[in-house]
Enzyme design. Sequence first.
Site, mmCIF file in Angstrom:
data_model
loop_
_atom_site.group_PDB
_atom_site.id
_atom_site.type_symbol
_atom_site.label_atom_id
_atom_site.label_comp_id
_atom_site.label_asym_id
_atom_site.label_seq_id
_atom_site.Cartn_x
_atom_site.Cartn_y
_atom_site.Cartn_z
ATOM 1 N N GLY A 21 -11.139 -15.764 31.425
ATOM 2 C CA GLY A 21 -10.506 -14.513 31.034
ATOM 3 C C GLY A 21 -9.254 -14.763 30.214
ATOM 4 O O GLY A 21 -8.693 -15.862 30.212
ATOM 5 N N VAL A 22 -8.816 -13.713 29.546
ATOM 6 C CA VAL A 22 -7.659 -13.779 28.661
ATOM 7 C C VAL A 22 -6.364 -13.826 29.470
ATOM 8 O O VAL A 22 -6.319 -13.361 30.612
ATOM 9 C CB VAL A 22 -7.675 -12.567 27.700
ATOM 10 C CG1 VAL A 22 -7.443 -11.277 28.452
ATOM 11 C CG2 VAL A 22 -6.704 -12.732 26.560
ATOM 12 N N GLU A 72 -15.260 -14.380 25.729
ATOM 13 C CA GLU A 72 -14.820 -13.218 24.971
ATOM 14 C C GLU A 72 -13.710 -13.597 23.988
ATOM 15 O O GLU A 72 -13.671 -13.110 22.870
ATOM 16 C CB GLU A 72 -14.330 -12.185 25.994
ATOM 17 C CG GLU A 72 -13.818 -10.903 25.468
ATOM 18 C CD GLU A 72 -13.393 -9.991 26.627
ATOM 19 O OE1 GLU A 72 -14.265 -9.607 27.434
ATOM 20 O OE2 GLU A 72 -12.192 -9.677 26.741
ATOM 21 N N GLY A 96 -13.632 -7.376 29.642
ATOM 22 C CA GLY A 96 -14.949 -7.963 29.833
ATOM 23 C C GLY A 96 -15.156 -8.561 31.210
ATOM 24 O O GLY A 96 -16.186 -9.184 31.466
#
Lengths: 486, 486
Positions: B261-262, B288, B382
């Site tokens: 994840g970001v 993503e 996401g």
Amino acid sequence: MSSESDGPRVPEGIPELTAEEAAATIADDAVMTVSGFGSVGYPKEVPLALADSGRDLELTVISGGSVGDEIDTAMVESGAIARRFPYQATSIAREKVNDGTIAMHDRHISSLGDDVVFEQLASPDVAVVEAVAVGEDWLIPSTSIGHTPAFVEQAPELLVEVNETQPRNLSRFHDVYRPAMPPNREPIPITDPGERVGDAKVSFDPDTLRGVVRTDRRDSTYSFRDPTDDDTAIAANLRDFLEAEIARNPVFAEAVRLQFGVGSLGNALMGELGDAEFGDRTVSYFGEVIQDGLLDMLDAGDLDVASATTLALSADGQDRLFGNIEAYEDEVVLRPADISNSPELIARMGVFAVNSALEVDVYGHVNSTHVNGSHLINGLGGSGDFNRSSAVATVALPSTASGGDISRIVPMVPHVDHTEHDVGIVITEQGTADLRGLSPRERALEVIDNCAHPDYRADLRDYYERAREQGGHVPHDLETAYDWTG
Amino acid sequence: MSSESDGPRVPEGIPELTAEEAAATIADDAVMTVSGFGSVGYPKEVPLALADSGRDLELTVISGGSVGDEIDTAMVESGAIARRFPYQATSIAREKVNDGTIAMHDRHISSLGDDVVFEQLASPDVAVVEAVAVGEDWLIPSTSIGHTPAFVEQAPELLVEVNETQPRNLSRFHDVYRPAMPPNREPIPITDPGERVGDAKVSFDPDTLRGVVRTDRRDSTYSFRDPTDDDTAIAANLRDFLEAEIARNPVFAEAVRLQFGVGSLGNALMGELGDAEFGDRTVSYFGEVIQDGLLDMLDAGDLDVASATTLALSADGQDRLFGNIEAYEDEVVLRPADISNSPELIARMGVFAVNSALEVDVYGHVNSTHVNGSHLINGLGGSGDFNRSSAVATVALPSTASGGDISRIVPMVPHVDHTEHDVGIVITEQGTADLRGLSPRERALEVIDNCAHPDYRADLRDYYERAREQGGHVPHDLETAYDWTG
């Protein structure tokens, strides 16, 4: 048809065992996978022999979906089951799960095959599966396919129950496609609910076969209650919404692929939708279970084809279908459960999904499984597969339970199976809430005004106002979220 | 490379507009889709012109993911945005969403393209997208692809901002594949993170193009904090778990496809995983966002290829990548967000996913978005796509927040973004809880003992004991579920 339709159900050279002999090959603490889905197509003799063995068993039992009383009543009553995945639907199994005697965890149906093959739940010791016929390295499943292909592939030992009461030409419905393990997994080559890409048989490694047990025990069959007034009102609201949506939404311009959840409400909804106006669209079913209501739609010409993983029929429905299999063989496809419920396929097909629920909150979160957030009813089943991946996810339920004493529309569900990010439409006998494109604050008013029973609207509005004073995107008053009736 | 790499960025004959002229074509209450994802690749001039217009605007703004300050600060401050989908990451947008001024609803990234094309959120009037070059019927996106293909396909009017500060040969990273509408949707023909099946260009109907606006405004770039002690401890626990899991799980026998994840924690985790022991497995990234940590792994030869929808880099990272695009062109693929986040592809690839969260409850439900269940931070993004569809879904987070004053391990999360049915592993700086195959009662002890901060373990155990006295599969004491510290 394929050559395996001919010849004996159990050819010479295949070792035959009594149920007791077969049961004796299973260790006391074995991890046992079993066929069965929608309470049909499950093994019967070996489970009963285990239940009656008098042994001190601590088995882990993994099924595709729900199975019959030979497993989830007899084996549970005898204390044979210590651990159970991913679903049960009997009163005694429910009781033992809720009092902590049986350790259970419910999983999405679509991912259970991978869960087993990746050994993410337990490491299987033996698969026990029902078939209508068996060969040296293949078997033909009976009334459900479920996760039999994954179970058979992964099990070091295999016991097959050949059920001579199940029509042998059930094979005509079967389409067994088995995905490879990543990184070698390919796209599932299915683009239409009626498409066949596999075989009627499930293959196995002949070295794993311990033996075959013959049985003439029949599946338990479903019995559906007659539609209630609420069922009929929900069905009418659903029909209105469906007709407006397929006229509006470009995804339904050419074809409508429907899915309905299992149960009496689902069955009643299927029955009512025969009246819907579909224009010249192709209408098909891409779901998990085939219930009697779908046969009605097929017989009336309202449905092109029905794809599922199980034939969860009433005794009448079994008579209709089994007495005339050739007439239905182009209209009914049974697939493995990781194909019938595949998120990849549900999204590709643009499914219009209708599933029931225990309760829904005003923001669109859904509880399908746990009363008061704690006591399991049956399990998640395939509801998460269809709610998450369908083009339009519709939740249909009565606005109240217990004769009106409990509102099924609540401020905050105490167990979330489907999030606000997944569910688009809520339908009760009161009306329809279309939550798509609405903020949580807008959703709350839409659900209260359209779906809640009038007796509960004032209390729900009071809660919402109390919560809104505290601010936030999804306003809540945590002190009264579970104690909100005035 | 393709011919569109040559020639002027805006050929003769394409109408050019000032930002003010372009903004004037947008109605006061228009539904505007904008490019941008991971705060890069978004339009800048037209949003600023709208913010500065002095008009009484009530726009609906739909982006692929997060965008920069020109939209989610300037336009919000000017009061131009009435409705916003599906994600924001600025303090002023957050404030306006939480006080109800802006109506928002956060959606799964993977389904947003379909949501727009099926008109399930709103009916778009205009798309405003950033490009590095444009032609009569095509454009080349800049630093993110996001949902630009779906937005451009669906919009009756199109405004393109050509950004001359963005390297034109960003096209070398792009692979634009656009799925057809059901019932004509085919399998996505991608089986490997590095596979290219599309084009660098996004096609559009030339009749929709209203004009092109030139800009030399740069993307905002990310700044990552230095890893904290907790980040480093989480990364070490993750590395240990990952090494054991890839040795055990057959899905990782040949290849490991990672997703992170970001954010700063995700970036720190990527940085640390370069040290992990992958044996002779092919290691790639199917996620993503591409952050700086991934460039480190690519540069060190720890990673074969990285597939995502955006280049969410620091200024340093941009310099490294943009200064040497040819060197990375075989290692970096940018895809539309409905492909980068496709549940179909995530499941097919067998992704090992690592995502952060706000808090996790002892049964494995995860809150990623709402403080106290009500106040939105950024949005779902996401995380649901990867948690739901990956082979192994790992949630990594510190055990406490606010300098230890708040436990991120709680009895019951007040907002569920990811259910117990989706999440397999919880990792904090304290340790790792492997929840797969455990009943809820077993999960509770596993999470408390391995992941909770020692300061909170006694209170969490007290809650669990109190809840267990009330029975049930997922024991809860609803009266104290949100007021549990002793």
